[in-house]
Each structure stands twice: as structure tokens, then as C-alpha cells.
Design an enzyme around this catalytic site. Structure first.
Site, mmCIF file in Angstrom:
data_model
loop_
_atom_site.group_PDB
_atom_site.id
_atom_site.type_symbol
_atom_site.label_atom_id
_atom_site.label_comp_id
_atom_site.label_asym_id
_atom_site.label_seq_id
_atom_site.Cartn_x
_atom_site.Cartn_y
_atom_site.Cartn_z
ATOM 1 N N CYS A 12 0.870 -1.185 0.000
ATOM 2 C CA CYS A 12 0.000 0.000 0.000
ATOM 3 C C CYS A 12 0.903 1.231 0.000
ATOM 4 O O CYS A 12 2.074 1.136 -0.381
ATOM 5 C CB CYS A 12 -0.970 -0.025 1.183
ATOM 6 S SG CYS A 12 -0.200 0.034 2.818
ATOM 7 N N ASN B 8 2.279 1.500 4.372
ATOM 8 C CA ASN B 8 2.580 0.234 5.062
ATOM 9 C C ASN B 8 2.254 0.308 6.553
ATOM 10 O O ASN B 8 2.911 -0.323 7.377
ATOM 11 C CB ASN B 8 4.046 -0.199 4.849
ATOM 12 C CG ASN B 8 4.335 -1.657 5.203
ATOM 13 O OD1 ASN B 8 5.453 -1.992 5.584
ATOM 14 N ND2 ASN B 8 3.354 -2.527 5.102
ATOM 15 N N CYS C 117 -1.489 0.805 7.319
ATOM 16 C CA CYS C 117 -2.930 0.487 7.441
ATOM 17 C C CYS C 117 -3.287 -0.772 6.642
ATOM 18 O O CYS C 117 -3.463 -1.851 7.210
ATOM 19 C CB CYS C 117 -3.797 1.661 6.997
ATOM 20 S SG CYS C 117 -3.715 3.080 8.125
ATOM 21 N N ARG C 118 -3.399 -0.645 5.313
ATOM 22 C CA ARG C 118 -3.985 -1.745 4.537
ATOM 23 C C ARG C 118 -3.056 -2.927 4.316
ATOM 24 O O ARG C 118 -3.472 -4.082 4.474
ATOM 25 C CB ARG C 118 -4.478 -1.203 3.183
ATOM 26 C CG ARG C 118 -5.624 -0.217 3.320
ATOM 27 C CD ARG C 118 -5.809 0.601 2.064
ATOM 28 N NE ARG C 118 -4.653 1.463 1.818
ATOM 29 C CZ ARG C 118 -4.456 2.171 0.713
ATOM 30 N NH1 ARG C 118 -5.337 2.107 -0.251
ATOM 31 N NH2 ARG C 118 -3.381 2.929 0.591
ATOM 32 N N SER C 119 -1.793 -2.680 3.914
ATOM 33 C CA SER C 119 -0.943 -3.846 3.599
ATOM 34 C C SER C 119 -0.490 -4.620 4.842
ATOM 35 O O SER C 119 -0.434 -5.856 4.776
ATOM 36 C CB SER C 119 0.238 -3.471 2.695
ATOM 37 O OG SER C 119 1.114 -2.568 3.298
ATOM 38 N N ASP D 284 -8.518 3.676 1.429
ATOM 39 C CA ASP D 284 -7.571 3.977 2.500
ATOM 40 C C ASP D 284 -8.328 4.510 3.715
ATOM 41 O O ASP D 284 -8.975 5.557 3.627
ATOM 42 C CB ASP D 284 -6.586 5.034 1.986
ATOM 43 C CG ASP D 284 -5.400 5.202 2.915
ATOM 44 O OD1 ASP D 284 -5.469 4.716 4.069
ATOM 45 O OD2 ASP D 284 -4.416 5.809 2.483
HETATM 46 P P1 4NP Z 1 -1.833 2.867 4.059
HETATM 47 O O1 4NP Z 1 -2.498 4.205 4.631
HETATM 48 O O2 4NP Z 1 -1.281 3.213 2.699
HETATM 49 O O3 4NP Z 1 -2.991 1.922 3.972
HETATM 50 O O4 4NP Z 1 -0.772 2.454 5.057
HETATM 51 C C1 4NP Z 1 -1.776 5.412 4.752
HETATM 52 C C2 4NP Z 1 -0.956 5.606 5.827
HETATM 53 C C3 4NP Z 1 -0.278 6.801 5.971
HETATM 54 C C4 4NP Z 1 -0.421 7.792 5.032
HETATM 55 C C5 4NP Z 1 -1.236 7.592 3.921
HETATM 56 C C6 4NP Z 1 -1.913 6.389 3.788
HETATM 57 N N1 4NP Z 1 0.260 9.037 5.172
HETATM 58 O O5 4NP Z 1 0.038 9.937 4.357
HETATM 59 O O6 4NP Z 1 1.059 9.169 6.125
#
Ligand code: 4NP
Length: 152
Positions: free
Chosen positions: A8, A11, A13-15, A124
Site C-alpha cells: 500500500c 505500510n 494500514c492496509r498492507s 484507504d
Molecule cells: P496505508 O495508509 O497506505 O494503507 O498504510 C496510509 C498511511 C499513511 C499515510 C497515507 C496512507 N500518510 O500519508 O502518512
């Protein structure tokens, strides 16, 4: 031994959710899998998953607390058999790191396991509410369960 990488943006939340769920299914069913996750961005390297992701997964019986974020790297194309991305932006970012056809062929949308050829995204939940974290859990869990069954 199949080697599977989930990707994702951050790294956190989703992955890692997909990694933790797949590790949970691996343990439950004794699957010969190597599983990891990574982010296309570098913002959260070394961090544990987001506390809301950890809390929601724990509520659903999956422990993510020991996972740590890392960034996707070009060697992942060689180290893994399949690379599952969460959204279109991840897909484009991962493909942009290599120009080799055999690398690109390993990259799929995770939700294509459930909805073939639709390139659906796991939304997300980072800027969302508890409801969004629960929705992400259910989507990713169903996809990982379908992935497990497809590997047998
Ligand atoms: P992820 O979610 O891609 O599912 O881990 C996010 C986590 C952090 C951020 C964006 C998306 N960020 O902008 O810090």
C-alpha cells in the site's frame, strides 16, 4: 513455498492488515507461504501499524502489533512470486520501479482475487473513522480467504 507481498502507500494500514490476516490464515491452515508487506512511500519506515488498524484487527482476532513498516524496493520483484497492491496509485508506483515485463506480471490488485479484472481498490481508512477501518478489515479478510482457497 509461495512468496506473497502486499503493498500500500504507508505500510501502516492496509498492507500490514493483509499481511497479518494472511499470517493468521497461514497458522490456522498450515499453509506453505512466505508473507510480507511494504509501502511505496518512506514516511513510516520502522513504525508499527497505525494504532486504529491494530485495535480493529485485534477486535477481529488478528494480531498486528509486531509488524514494522518498510518501503517497497526493486529487489522485491525477484524475492516474491506475487505482489498484491491495494489501489491504482500503488499499482502505478510499483510498476514504475521496473520496466521488466516479468516483474509487471507479478503485480495484481488484491481485490481482483474476489472481483476478477475489476481493479477495485481497498479504500484507504487513514483519514476515516472506525467504520472505515472495519470496512477495510472485512474487504481484506474476504480477499485473503479467497486467495488462500485459490492457492490450494
Ligand atoms: P496505508 O495508509 O497506505 O494503507 O498504510 C496510509 C498511511 C499513511 C499515510 C497515507 C496512507 N500518510 O500519508 O502518512
Amino acid at each position: 513455498m509461495q512468496k506473497i507481498l502486499f503493498v500500500c502507500l504507508g505500510n501502516i494500514c492496509r498492507s500490514p492488515l493483509a499481511e497479518g490476516i494472511m499470517l493468521h490464515l497461514k497458522e490456522k491452515h498450515g499453509l506453505p507461504l512466505e508473507i510480507d508487506s511494504a509501502g511505496t512511500a518512506h514516511y513510516h519506515i520502522g513504525e508499527a501499524p497505525d494504532h486504529r488498524t491494530i485495535a480493529n484487527a485485534a477486535k477481529n482476532g488478528v494480531d498486528l502489533s509486531k509488524l514494522r513498516a518498510r518501503q517497497f524496493q526493486v529487489s522485491d520483484f525477484e524475492d516474491f512470486d506475487r505482489i498484491y497492491v491495494m489501489d491504482t496509485s500503488n499499482y502505478r508506483n510499483v510498476l514504475s520501479i521496473s520496466d521488466q515485463k516479468q516483474h509487471h506480471a507479478k503485480v495484481r490488485f488484491l481485490l481482483d482475487v474476489v472481483f476478477p479484472n475489476q481493479n477495485k481498490e481497498v479504500p484507504d481508512p487513514y483519514y476515516g473513522s472506525e467504520k472505515d477501518f472495519e470496512a477495510a478489515f472485512q474487504l481484506v479478510y474476504n480477499a485473503c480467504e479467497a486467495l488462500r482457497l485459490s492457492l490450494v
